[in-house]
Write a protein that holds these residues in place. Structure first.
Motif: not given
Length: 720
Positions: A175-180, A247-250, A255-257
């Motif tokens: 999921v991290t790879a797809a998000t990136f 998800l990119s803040g607090p 949602a780990p990168g």
């Protein structure tokens, strides 16, 4: 640039036109995503809306939206209607003639099923799309950022075991790879649109909301920051209000990168190892011997020295602790994580240690540092053994001039009940047995000692993770290590089935896999497979039929002799072997195995084609031995003395007992396995001392090559 998402796509006017002129209320969120991505990819906007083309329609539907848009089934089904209405709107504006209009509609119709499939494909799941699904399932108003944030807060504080699991077989890394990938896709499209706005703006005005306010000193960084912020805002529009921003803040822990998943780097190393060995990530590794149950993982991980030190905050491992998420998200996993999360944490710890071992190595000390530089290789090799223990000295001997017999390379090492903690290379008598090399000297032992101690040092450092053990000269993966390494392999998309999956395979898949597994491990898998089917003669015959079919399809990659050895180790009954005597491919192998058991077997039942197949395998092995001799001599800058004749000698011996002699044997080899025989026949053509035999081999080689080409052409024509 203001962080509004009001791009100049004509969305509001288009929706109003559809409702007024078409009496159709189009879903605004999918319509917004369609129009925006068309425009970002450069669609002409002189009609007041982006003009779709067949190429752009397919790109947006199949590549963009499955990553960027959350859509209900009804909204997904309405996307083709959005494109149809858009094409009609552009045609009404005089920007599409009838032929181009028809092509756009056809492209939308063709791509629609692929869009629906891709939208539901787990590999396209991103963190925003995942959480957008969950919060809607909980009845949250997705357009209310306050409600979305409150839901995230409750989710973040919920016990890990109560959180919904990702759909199988996804891991967080997927999921991290797809998000990136989605973030890069959208940001790159925005950057291209910005450049177009600056260099060649549309007559209807710029697409993006405003010109970025660039910092004088670092304009590129300022532009990138603004475009990334716009990408986040668009993602929120297409998933849930305020979701991507939160998800990119607090709530970034939800949602780990890539930086929060250090084991992804180790997964890449494992994939490289696997491709080096097998050339295909789908070639399966053997299932591990023992994997802990879900209720055992926590105790095993928390009992391991290094993970316990990380969780305790010991000063001497501060750098590793930070890398693995202590203090931080790893603390919640340590105390409250699910079994899968704990395995993932174990993978992070293992990856961090592998990285530290490599960082502490001295590349200039190649002999002593070989294993330190390649701890990932050590771990992969242990898993590829099916969880069976290895010998430190035997493995280390590969860095000496000593050669271990092939049948000993995969043999399990005996694990003593106890041993001193420090490593000592085994005494000569024991070392000779381990290596299968009689008469070793103290000089031989000294040559093994250096690389063995280097390997043992790496093993001992890996053992602190709880994933590896060493007792005396024997080492291997622990049950926790089997689970952790299997997880990392899965993250790297290397096929790593468990024993239950292997049992579910059909016979052809079992045969294709076990020929490359260690013999004892392969035999156990075959036994489990046949036992699950009642250990009947029919089950064994299915495996024999699969060996025959696989050999026919790929001569060189199907190790028939090795497969029959594994079937023998699994105690295949005599009955199925006798039934296989008449098989045109494997009958001779069945006959040889029966005779090796002292059982009567009528050779007259064995077809000549089966005899030729077995013989060709043996001749091919002699050819390989000759080639190794030539290569070894060339490496030393000399001609081999005496010239190797293993192939020629074996051929002459076989021809003497073949009906019709050498001419008939050459023809049989070319006919039986055209693709497999070519290199043997070519070598006989060039090296056989009898000119008549050499000429006949040349003719047979030409025949084999022509037949192989025709077969390949037929396969291409049928799509096989």
């Amino acid at each position: 640039m203001t962080r509004t998402t009001a791009l100049n796509t004509g969305l509001d006017a288009f929706l109003a036109w559809a409702e007024t002129e078409r009496k159709t209320a189009l879903p605004s969120r999918p319509a917004d995503a369609v129009l925006t991505m068309l425009a970002l990819h450069g669609a002409d906007r002189r009609a007041g809306v982006p003009e779709p083309t067949p190429e752009l329609v397919r790109r947006v539907l199949v590549e963009d939206l499955p990553l960027l848009l959350w859509a209900s089934p009804d909204e997904a089904a309405a996307v083709p209607s959005v494109l149809t209405a858009l094409a009609d709107r552009v045609r009404d504006a005089g920007r599409l003639n009838a032929k181009r209009h028809a092509r756009v509609l056809a492209a939308a119709g063709d791509a629609a099923p692929e869009f629906v499939r891709a939208l539901g494909d787990p590999r396209n799941l991103t963190w925003p799309r995942w959480y957008a699904s969950l919060l809607r399932a909980d009845g949250v108003e997705a357009d209310d950022p306050g409600a979305v944030r409150a839901w995230l807060a409750a989710f973040d504080s919920a016990p890990h075991a109560e959180r919904p699991a990702l759909p199988g077989p996804l891991h967080r890394s997927d999921v991290t790879a797809a998000t990136f990938a989605a973030r890069i896709r959208l940001t790159d499209a925005l950057l291209a649109a910005f450049a177009h706005d600056v260099e060649g703006p549309s007559p209807v005005g710029p697409l993006l909301p405003a010109t970025p306010a660039l910092e004088a000193a670092r304009p590129e960084e300022a532009l990138t920051s603004e475009l990334e912020a716009l990408a986040v805002a668009l993602t929120d529009r297409w998933t849930a209000a305020g979701l991507a921003e939160a998800l990119s803040g607090p709530y970034e822990g939800l949602a780990p990168g890539p930086e929060a998943l250090p084991h992804v780097v180790l997964a890449d190393r494992f994939l490289d190892e696997h491709l080096d060995h097998h050339g295909d990530s789908a070639a399966p590794l053997p299932p591990p011997a023992a994997v802990p149950g879900p209720g055992e993982v926590r105790a095993l991980l928390q009992a391991a020295p290094l993970p316990a030190a990380l969780a305790a905050g010991n000063d001497d491992v501060h750098d590793l602790a930070e890398q693995c998420g202590f203090p931080g998200p790893a603390e919640g996993v340590w105390t409250d994580g699910t079994a899968q999360e704990l395995v993932e944490l174990g993978a992070d710890v293992l990856a961090a240690v592998v990285e530290r071992i490599a960082a502490g190595s001295d590349p200039d000390r190649a002999a002593d540092e070989e294993y330190a530089l390649d701890a990932a290789h050590v771990l992969y090799g242990l898993y590829a053994r099916g969880g069976t223990p290895e010998s430190v000295a035997r493995k280390a001997s590969g860095h000496t001039d000593l050669t271990v017999p092939p049948d000993l390379e995969d043999a399990p090492a005996v694990v003593p009940a106890s041993a001193p903690p420090g490593y000592e290379t085994p005494p000569l008598a024991e070392l000779s047995g381990l290596l299968g090399v009689p008469g070793l000297t103290e000089d031989d032992r000294a040559a093994v000692d250096g690389p063995a101690r280097a390997l043992a040092a790496v093993v001992d450092e890996l053992a602190r993770t709880g994933c590896v053990f060493r007792t005396g000269d024997a080492y291997g993966l622990t049950p926790l290590g089997n689970a952790v390494v299997r997880h990392v392999l899965a993250v790297g998309h290397v096929a790593a089935p468990d024993e239950h999956e292997v049992v579910s395979w059909d016979a052809a898949r079992v045969v294709a896999a076990v020929q490359f597994w260690p013999p004892a491990v392969a035999a156990a898998a075959v036994t489990a497979w046949t036992t699950a089917r009642g250990a009947t003669g029919t089950a064994w015959s299915q495996l024999l039929d699969a060996v025959s079919a696989t050999k026919s399809a790929d001569f060189h990659r199907t190790l028939t002799t090795g497969l029959f050895d594994r079937l023998d180790r699994a105690h295949i009954p005599d009955g199925p072997l006798r039934a296989a005597l008449t098989d045109p491919v494997t009958g001779a192998h069945a006959h040889r195995l029966l005779r090796s058991r002292g059982e009567p077997a009528d050779e007259g039942l064995v077809p000549l084609t089966a005899r030729a197949t077995l013989l060709l395998e043996e001749l091919d092995a002699r050819w390989a031995a000759d080639m190794r001799a030539f290569v070894a001599a060339a490496d030393e800058g000399r001609a081999p003395e005496p010239a190797p004749t293993a192939l020629v000698d074996a051929f002459d011996e076989a021809a003497a007992g073949w009906p019709g002699g050498a001419p008939s044997l050459l023809a049989a080899l070319a006919e039986t396995a055209p693709a497999g025989a070519a290199r043997v026949l070519e070598d006989l053509r060039g090296r056989h001392p009898d000119g008549r035999v050499a000429d006949l081999a040349a003719h047979a080689a030409r025949t084999a090559k022509a037949t192989a080409r025709r077969s390949a052409a037929r396969r291409r024509g049928t799509g096989r």
